[in-house]
Design an enzyme around this catalytic site. Structure first.
Site, PDB file in Angstrom:
ATOM      1  NE  ARG A   1      -4.240  -1.725   1.707  1.00  0.00           N
ATOM      2  CZ  ARG A   1      -5.114  -2.217   2.566  1.00  0.00           C
ATOM      3  NH1 ARG A   1      -4.960  -2.015   3.850  1.00  0.00           N
ATOM      4  NH2 ARG A   1      -6.148  -2.911   2.138  1.00  0.00           N
TER       5      ARG A   1
ATOM      6  CE  LYS B   1     -21.650 -16.069   6.091  1.00  0.00           C
ATOM      7  NZ  LYS B   1     -21.770 -15.037   7.137  1.00  0.00           N
TER       8      LYS B   1
ATOM      9  N   GLY C   1     -11.294  -8.463  -1.604  1.00  0.00           N
ATOM     10  CA  GLY C   1     -10.011  -8.747  -0.960  1.00  0.00           C
ATOM     11  C   GLY C   1      -9.521 -10.158  -1.208  1.00  0.00           C
TER      12      GLY C   1
ATOM     13  N   GLY D   1     -13.306  -3.698   0.491  1.00  0.00           N
ATOM     14  CA  GLY D   1     -14.651  -3.209   0.777  1.00  0.00           C
ATOM     15  C   GLY D   1     -15.084  -2.121  -0.197  1.00  0.00           C
TER      16      GLY D   1
END
Ligand code: ADP
Ligand code: MG
Length: 422
Positions: free
Chosen positions: A40, A226, A379, A402
């Site tokens: 990052r 999910k 991610g 996210g």
């Protein structure tokens, strides 16, 4: 949402003080605090280098982890974890903050840039103010962890203004944090001309472009764990994609909704009706929705469980689905072959176990062989593509987990919406 935003190249930064929001939320070793992956920090270098080359004075800032900004809330949090409130000291709280100081990031950034990075002891306190006031064009400083200020996550206007007051221009390059309306990611833009850095620019250009005006056919590959965590993405992509491919843990709720037997597979009973509605909606809209014809399952969830190939509609009672099978792989590879754009979110199986990574690997391979614009968001999906060695074969791997998910859901991103329109 308008994805067409002004960038650092559209604004004069020469000789100006620039507040630069970065995503320096790096992973650290629990025991030593050492930065375990500086990806990052490296990702922020092009924008930083450009600003310094333009002779701007760069005031960089970022959050790191989840510090508890006040002693009172720290006591509350620890008490919730079962600690005796009376035994909690201010020293202990301060120690927890010190662990989340950005000082190690300043050090690493300085090594990467080959120049001094001045570290401030606070965010908008006396030290930051003095150092920002004295900062010269071509110099760079780093403010302390923005979440040390309790106003950060509340998007407190007073904090946003105090940050803005140190600078003349705001540049945001923290794509990983644009889905949060915090003082340093969005609030500050109310007080300064606000533009994007190169990282956000690329995300907007590629993902924004694919959502707003995709090169067709657009194929969306959706997997992961999910259904419930991907509702927004499924809803949004069903509106724009030509083909939707389903894999991963969410498959079995779809299969069960279609009357299949799914054994011990991951299943979300509450979402069965939703899955049927989605299949119906896809049919009405002429969107192809593909489910895997065959499945690799296992008797237990473990790396050395024996892989068993079955028909997807007939998963034995004592088995759970772990990956897509060879027929599904062939069908999915065929579906992406002539795609114009592929958006992929969510692994096809439990890729962390090599025996069940074949579906994810095969899809990555198919994408790498196609001429389509290939976009990876999420991610774990990004990690899977990297781990399997396909990272440099993709058009774009989103830098925000996210944030990229909310982007694909078609949600407004506060950290983008606040920037000047181009
Ligand atoms: P992303 O972070 O890319 O959005 P998710 O977080 O939704 O992806 O899902 C990733 C996780 O889904 C992985 O840890 C993977 O092991 C898990 N997964 C994939 N297939 C299955 C499956 N059949 N059963 C259980 N978990 C699965
Ligand atoms: Mg995930």
């Amino acid at each position: 949402m308008n994805y067409n935003k002004k960038t650092v190249k559209d604004i004069d930064v020469a000789g100006k003080k620039v507040l630069l929001r970065c995503d320096f939320n790096v992973p650290q070793d629990k025991a030593t605090g050492a930065i375990t992956d500086d990806k990052r920090i490296r990702a922020a270098l092009p924008t930083i280098q450009y600003l310094l080359d333009q002779n701007a004075a760069v005031i960089a800032c970022s959050h790191l982890g989840k510090p508890v900004a006040t002693f009172d809330s720290y006591v509350k949090k620890q008490a919730e974890k079962g600690k005796d409130p009376a035994s909690i000291t201010e020293e202990e709280w301060k120690k927890s903050l010190a662990k989340l100081s950005l000082a190690p990031v300043a050090k690493r950034l300085s090594e990467l840039l080959g120049r001094e990075v001045i570290m401030a002891a606070d965010v908008v306190g006396p030290d930051a103010q003095a150092k920002a006031a004295a900062l010269k064009p071509g110099q760079i400083m780093l403010l302390e962890n923005t979440r040390f200020e309790k106003g950060e996550t509340k998007n407190d206007p007073a904090l946003a203004k105090a940050m803005a007051d140190m600078a003349e221009v705001y540049v945001s390059d923290a794509f990983g944090a644009v889905h949060r309306a915090h003082a340093s990611t969005a609030g500050v833009a109310a007080y300064l001309p606000a533009v994007s850095g190169f990282l956000i620019q690329k995300e907007l250009e590629i993902i924004g472009g694919a959502l707003a005006n995709p090169k067709r056919p657009l194929v969306a590959i959706l997997g992961g764990s999910k259904v419930s965590s991907k509702i927004g993405v499924i809803n949004n992509l069903l509106e724009i994609a030509d083909t939707i491919i389903i894999g991963g843990g969410m498959t079995y709720t779809f299969l069960k909704a279609q009357g299949g037997s799914v054994g011990k597979s991951l299943l979300e009973e509450d979402w069965l009706d939703y899955c049927n509605d989605m299949m119906k909606k896809a049919k009405e809209k002429g969107v192809k929705l593909l489910l895997p014809e065959d499945t690799i399952c296992a008797k237990e969830f473990s790396a050395d469980a024996e892989p068993i190939l079955v028909d997807s509609m007939n998963i034995p009672d004592d088995c759970m689905g772990m990956d897509i099978g060879p027929k599904a792989i062939a069908a999915y590879a065929d579906a992406v072959k002539d795609a114009g754009t592929v958006i992929w979110n969510g692994p096809m199986g439990v890729f962390e176990f090599p025996a069940f990574a074949k579906g994810t690997q095969a899809v990555a391979e198919a994408l790498s062989n196609s001429n389509a614009i290939t976009i990876i968001g999420g991610g774990d999906s990004a990690a899977a593509v990297q781990q399997l060695g396909y990272a440099d074969k993709m058009t774009h791997i989103s830098t925000g987990g996210g944030a990229s998910l909310e982007f694909m859901e078609g949600k407004e991103l506060p950290g983008v919406a606040c920037l000047l329109d181009a």
